[in-house]
Design a protein around this motif. Structure first.
Motif, PDB file in Angstrom:
ATOM      1  N   THR A  75      49.577   9.702  50.846  1.00  0.00           N
ATOM      2  CA  THR A  75      51.003   9.433  50.701  1.00  0.00           C
ATOM      3  C   THR A  75      51.395   9.147  49.259  1.00  0.00           C
ATOM      4  N   ASP A  76      50.589   8.372  48.545  1.00  0.00           N
ATOM      5  CA  ASP A  76      50.924   7.983  47.177  1.00  0.00           C
ATOM      6  C   ASP A  76      50.245   8.865  46.126  1.00  0.00           C
ATOM      7  N   SER A  77      49.826  10.050  46.499  1.00  0.00           N
ATOM      8  CA  SER A  77      49.107  10.921  45.577  1.00  0.00           C
ATOM      9  C   SER A  77      50.052  11.599  44.586  1.00  0.00           C
ATOM     10  N   ALA A  78      49.456  12.091  43.521  1.00  0.00           N
ATOM     11  CA  ALA A  78      50.196  12.849  42.503  1.00  0.00           C
ATOM     12  C   ALA A  78      49.233  13.843  41.874  1.00  0.00           C
ATOM     13  N   VAL A  79      49.775  14.955  41.404  1.00  0.00           N
ATOM     14  CA  VAL A  79      48.987  15.962  40.700  1.00  0.00           C
ATOM     15  C   VAL A  79      49.677  16.279  39.385  1.00  0.00           C
ATOM     16  N   SER A  80      48.907  16.241  38.312  1.00  0.00           N
ATOM     17  CA  SER A  80      49.396  16.634  36.989  1.00  0.00           C
ATOM     18  C   SER A  80      48.615  17.858  36.539  1.00  0.00           C
ATOM     19  N   VAL A  81      49.330  18.830  35.999  1.00  0.00           N
ATOM     20  CA  VAL A  81      48.682  20.027  35.470  1.00  0.00           C
ATOM     21  C   VAL A  81      49.006  20.133  33.990  1.00  0.00           C
ATOM     22  N   THR A  82      47.956  20.246  33.180  1.00  0.00           N
ATOM     23  CA  THR A  82      48.107  20.432  31.745  1.00  0.00           C
ATOM     24  C   THR A  82      47.707  21.861  31.425  1.00  0.00           C
ATOM     25  N   VAL A  83      48.585  22.566  30.742  1.00  0.00           N
ATOM     26  CA  VAL A  83      48.336  23.949  30.372  1.00  0.00           C
ATOM     27  C   VAL A  83      48.265  24.035  28.850  1.00  0.00           C
ATOM     28  N   GLN A  84      47.192  24.601  28.371  1.00  0.00           N
ATOM     29  CA  GLN A  84      47.032  24.836  26.931  1.00  0.00           C
ATOM     30  C   GLN A  84      46.862  26.327  26.735  1.00  0.00           C
ATOM     31  N   ILE A  85      47.566  26.879  25.765  1.00  0.00           N
ATOM     32  CA  ILE A  85      47.390  28.281  25.422  1.00  0.00           C
ATOM     33  C   ILE A  85      46.797  28.322  24.030  1.00  0.00           C
TER      34      ILE A  85
END
Length: 142
Positions: A75-85
């Motif tokens: 319920t309290d989860s989160a996802v962060s995505v970091t993109v580097q080019i």
């Protein structure tokens, strides 16, 4: 369960320093090239930010789906995505992606199993398999 299908179209004008919009008008953004890529910066977004946002939302949905199937409360989860080019015009550009998942209250072994399952389920992850550098991180809740 019935098969799901969704199609959308986005159009870009002016490349990285132009504008991008969806055919239904729900997304319409000015683009700016980051200074670190030789641009002027500016207030507009860029393709990497848009991609990171879409990937984070899709991956989080996959994580929630896997967790629900395994009866794990995220319920309290989160996802962060970091993109580097990175790269050069001569040698080509490549993405490096880091996905960080927070699952408070979920033990490490279970969390890793859910994270790995989400990676196998997420259409973005599957579409990119082998085409980028990827790091999956289960964020320690402490």
């Amino acid at each position: 369960m019935a098969a799901l299908s969704y199609t959308t179209t986005a159009t870009a004008w002016g490349g990285r320093m132009g504008r991008v919009a969806t055919s239904d008008g729900t997304l319409d953004y000015q683009l700016s090239m980051p200074e670190s890529m030789g641009g002027e910066g500016g207030e507009g977004t860029n393709p990497e930010q848009l991609f990171a946002a879409g990937y984070a939302a899709c991956f989080h949905n996959a994580l929630r789906s896997v967790a629900r199937k395994e009866k794990v409360d995220v319920t309290d989860s989160a996802v962060s995505v970091t993109v580097q080019i990175g790269g050069t015009a001569t040698d080509g550009f490549r993405l490096a992606i880091t996905i960080e998942a927070e699952m408070p209250g979920v033990d490490r072994e279970t969390g890793q199993r859910v994270l790995d399952g989400a990676h196998g389920r997420c259409p973005y992850s599957r579409a990119l398999a082998g085409n980028h550098d990827l790091t999956l991180v289960l964020v320690d809740p402490s």
